[in-house]
Write a protein that holds these residues in place. Structure first.
Motif, mmCIF file in Angstrom:
data_model
loop_
_atom_site.group_PDB
_atom_site.id
_atom_site.type_symbol
_atom_site.label_atom_id
_atom_site.label_comp_id
_atom_site.label_asym_id
_atom_site.label_seq_id
_atom_site.Cartn_x
_atom_site.Cartn_y
_atom_site.Cartn_z
ATOM 1 N N GLN A 18 78.875 89.415 -20.917
ATOM 2 C CA GLN A 18 78.590 88.163 -20.224
ATOM 3 C C GLN A 18 79.588 87.078 -20.621
ATOM 4 O O GLN A 18 80.157 87.099 -21.721
ATOM 5 C CB GLN A 18 77.153 87.738 -20.546
ATOM 6 N N ASN A 19 79.779 86.133 -19.739
ATOM 7 C CA ASN A 19 80.822 85.113 -19.894
ATOM 8 C C ASN A 19 80.739 84.321 -21.192
ATOM 9 O O ASN A 19 81.775 83.923 -21.732
ATOM 10 C CB ASN A 19 80.794 84.151 -18.707
ATOM 11 N N ASP A 20 79.562 84.051 -21.718
ATOM 12 C CA ASP A 20 79.451 83.266 -22.946
ATOM 13 C C ASP A 20 80.148 83.916 -24.135
ATOM 14 O O ASP A 20 80.470 83.243 -25.117
ATOM 15 C CB ASP A 20 77.986 82.981 -23.304
ATOM 16 N N TYR A 21 80.416 85.208 -24.074
ATOM 17 C CA TYR A 21 81.072 85.903 -25.178
ATOM 18 C C TYR A 21 82.594 85.875 -25.094
ATOM 19 O O TYR A 21 83.269 86.382 -25.977
ATOM 20 C CB TYR A 21 80.613 87.358 -25.235
ATOM 21 N N PHE A 22 83.135 85.286 -24.028
ATOM 22 C CA PHE A 22 84.584 85.271 -23.816
ATOM 23 C C PHE A 22 85.151 83.887 -24.083
ATOM 24 O O PHE A 22 84.414 82.926 -24.275
ATOM 25 C CB PHE A 22 84.901 85.740 -22.386
ATOM 26 N N ALA A 23 86.484 83.774 -24.091
ATOM 27 C CA ALA A 23 87.153 82.490 -24.291
ATOM 28 C C ALA A 23 86.530 81.451 -23.375
ATOM 29 O O ALA A 23 86.198 81.748 -22.222
ATOM 30 C CB ALA A 23 88.645 82.628 -24.013
ATOM 31 N N ASN A 24 86.340 80.275 -23.884
ATOM 32 C CA ASN A 24 85.701 79.148 -23.186
ATOM 33 C C ASN A 24 84.193 79.321 -23.009
ATOM 34 O O ASN A 24 83.552 78.474 -22.398
ATOM 35 C CB ASN A 24 86.370 78.866 -21.831
ATOM 36 N N GLY A 25 83.630 80.406 -23.519
ATOM 37 C CA GLY A 25 82.183 80.589 -23.493
ATOM 38 C C GLY A 25 81.554 79.967 -24.730
ATOM 39 O O GLY A 25 82.253 79.460 -25.624
ATOM 40 N N ALA A 26 80.246 80.004 -24.796
ATOM 41 C CA ALA A 26 79.517 79.375 -25.898
ATOM 42 C C ALA A 26 79.647 80.128 -27.225
ATOM 43 O O ALA A 26 79.497 79.532 -28.283
ATOM 44 C CB ALA A 26 78.037 79.245 -25.528
ATOM 45 N N TYR A 27 79.940 81.442 -27.194
ATOM 46 C CA TYR A 27 79.994 82.223 -28.426
ATOM 47 C C TYR A 27 81.027 83.351 -28.307
ATOM 48 O O TYR A 27 80.674 84.531 -28.275
ATOM 49 C CB TYR A 27 78.604 82.785 -28.724
ATOM 50 N N PRO A 28 82.321 83.016 -28.254
ATOM 51 C CA PRO A 28 83.363 84.041 -28.118
ATOM 52 C C PRO A 28 83.322 85.046 -29.274
ATOM 53 O O PRO A 28 83.072 84.682 -30.414
ATOM 54 C CB PRO A 28 84.672 83.237 -28.133
ATOM 55 N N GLN A 29 83.603 86.291 -28.933
ATOM 56 C CA GLN A 29 83.525 87.392 -29.893
ATOM 57 C C GLN A 29 84.906 87.913 -30.257
ATOM 58 O O GLN A 29 85.877 87.765 -29.509
ATOM 59 C CB GLN A 29 82.694 88.535 -29.301
ATOM 60 N N TRP A 30 84.987 88.598 -31.388
ATOM 61 C CA TRP A 30 86.214 89.216 -31.888
ATOM 62 C C TRP A 30 86.625 90.358 -30.958
ATOM 63 O O TRP A 30 85.812 91.207 -30.603
ATOM 64 C CB TRP A 30 85.968 89.737 -33.306
ATOM 65 N N SER A 63 62.298 78.273 -22.757
ATOM 66 C CA SER A 63 61.023 77.592 -22.511
ATOM 67 C C SER A 63 60.818 76.405 -23.455
ATOM 68 O O SER A 63 60.031 75.517 -23.165
ATOM 69 C CB SER A 63 59.851 78.572 -22.628
ATOM 70 N N GLN A 64 61.531 76.385 -24.563
ATOM 71 C CA GLN A 64 61.412 75.282 -25.521
ATOM 72 C C GLN A 64 62.725 74.507 -25.632
ATOM 73 O O GLN A 64 62.993 73.885 -26.651
ATOM 74 C CB GLN A 64 60.987 75.831 -26.874
ATOM 75 N N GLY A 65 63.531 74.584 -24.586
ATOM 76 C CA GLY A 65 64.816 73.908 -24.582
ATOM 77 C C GLY A 65 65.941 74.911 -24.473
ATOM 78 O O GLY A 65 65.727 76.120 -24.571
ATOM 79 N N ASP A 66 67.131 74.415 -24.253
ATOM 80 C CA ASP A 66 68.276 75.300 -24.095
ATOM 81 C C ASP A 66 68.557 76.083 -25.369
ATOM 82 O O ASP A 66 68.437 75.572 -26.479
ATOM 83 C CB ASP A 66 69.524 74.501 -23.712
ATOM 84 N N ALA A 67 68.924 77.332 -25.176
ATOM 85 C CA ALA A 67 69.350 78.201 -26.267
ATOM 86 C C ALA A 67 70.835 77.967 -26.508
ATOM 87 O O ALA A 67 71.517 77.343 -25.683
ATOM 88 C CB ALA A 67 69.078 79.654 -25.885
ATOM 89 N N PRO A 68 71.385 78.480 -27.627
ATOM 90 C CA PRO A 68 72.818 78.301 -27.895
ATOM 91 C C PRO A 68 73.712 78.928 -26.812
ATOM 92 O O PRO A 68 74.814 78.467 -26.572
ATOM 93 C CB PRO A 68 73.028 78.993 -29.234
ATOM 94 N N PRO A 72 69.648 80.695 -18.516
ATOM 95 C CA PRO A 72 69.579 81.001 -17.084
ATOM 96 C C PRO A 72 70.194 79.867 -16.254
ATOM 97 O O PRO A 72 70.062 78.697 -16.577
ATOM 98 C CB PRO A 72 68.082 81.132 -16.820
ATOM 99 N N GLY A 73 70.885 80.270 -15.192
ATOM 100 C CA GLY A 73 71.480 79.304 -14.296
ATOM 101 C C GLY A 73 72.837 78.774 -14.721
ATOM 102 O O GLY A 73 73.421 77.943 -14.029
ATOM 103 N N THR A 74 73.365 79.256 -15.855
ATOM 104 C CA THR A 74 74.676 78.800 -16.322
ATOM 105 C C THR A 74 75.734 79.854 -16.022
ATOM 106 O O THR A 74 75.423 81.043 -15.838
ATOM 107 C CB THR A 74 74.679 78.526 -17.836
ATOM 108 N N LEU A 75 76.981 79.427 -16.004
ATOM 109 C CA LEU A 75 78.093 80.356 -15.829
ATOM 110 C C LEU A 75 78.150 81.341 -16.998
ATOM 111 O O LEU A 75 78.475 82.510 -16.829
ATOM 112 C CB LEU A 75 79.413 79.583 -15.723
ATOM 113 N N GLY A 76 77.797 80.887 -18.191
ATOM 114 C CA GLY A 76 77.862 81.721 -19.376
ATOM 115 C C GLY A 76 76.952 82.928 -19.355
ATOM 116 O O GLY A 76 77.269 83.968 -19.933
#
Length: 177
Positions: A18-30, A63-68, A72-76
């Motif tokens: 998923q996009n959040d794991y790539f460059a410019n995402g919320a949590y890029p991986q090695w 359900s208790q606020g945005d996760a890191p 849902p509904g985000t590009l990430g």
């Protein structure tokens, strides 16, 4: 895929690319780009061998606020576009827990297709890939993790996870199946 033993059927399960794991995402991986390239080769190989490909997408519980990440509904949260292009007809299983079998229809899909062997790859090696590989539900299958088609937060975490997995499941590279 029907192997030499006609009772064996294989599926390729691609976890959380998923996009959040790539460059410019919320949590890029090695080495995530390298893992994606190997994953795409595996998808192509699966298609050539008539092996079903199943994509897994993690959705955060916000359900208790945005996760890191993976909100849902985000590009990430979206599956990487290169993977969607490579496997446009693959079913997408959505999950809310690390184990891809937990509260999802994955086991039902595998059962319906008479799958006996699963090839796993994806992101993060130490979390969702590991939890899926050693899930109680995975015990019904011969599980192999495609090590070079996985990524983690760091090289050390990736290799620690693979070492731990090696005691429970078969580790292979993308060229070994």
């Amino acid at each position: 895929m029907t192997t030499n033993n006609s009772t064996k059927q294989t599926a390729l399960i691609v976890i959380d690319v998923q996009n959040d794991y790539f460059a410019n995402g919320a949590y890029p991986q090695w080495q995530v780009d390298e893992a994606l390239a190997q994953t795409l080769l595996c998808v192509e190989k699966a298609k050539q061998q008539s092996i079903p490909v199943i994509l897994v997408q993690h959705l955060a519980d916000n359900s208790q606020g945005d996760a890191p990440f993976f909100n849902p509904g985000t590009l990430g949260v979206e599956i990487h576009p290169a993977l969607l292009k490579a496997a446009p007809d693959a079913p997408i299983i959505t999950k809310h827990f690390a184990d891809s079998f937990d509260s999802t229809p994955l086991a039902d899909i595998l059962r319906e297709q008479h799958i006996t062997d699963v090839l796993l790859c994806g992101i993060m090696t130490q979390n969702c890939v590991t939890h899926t590989a050693i899930s109680k539900s995975a015990e019904a299958y011969a599980v192999s993790v495609i090590a070079d088609a996985c990524a983690a937060p760091s090289q050390m975490v990736h290799f620690i996870a693979l070492s731990a997995l090696s005691r429970r499941v078969k580790l292979i590279n993308s060229t070994e199946w």
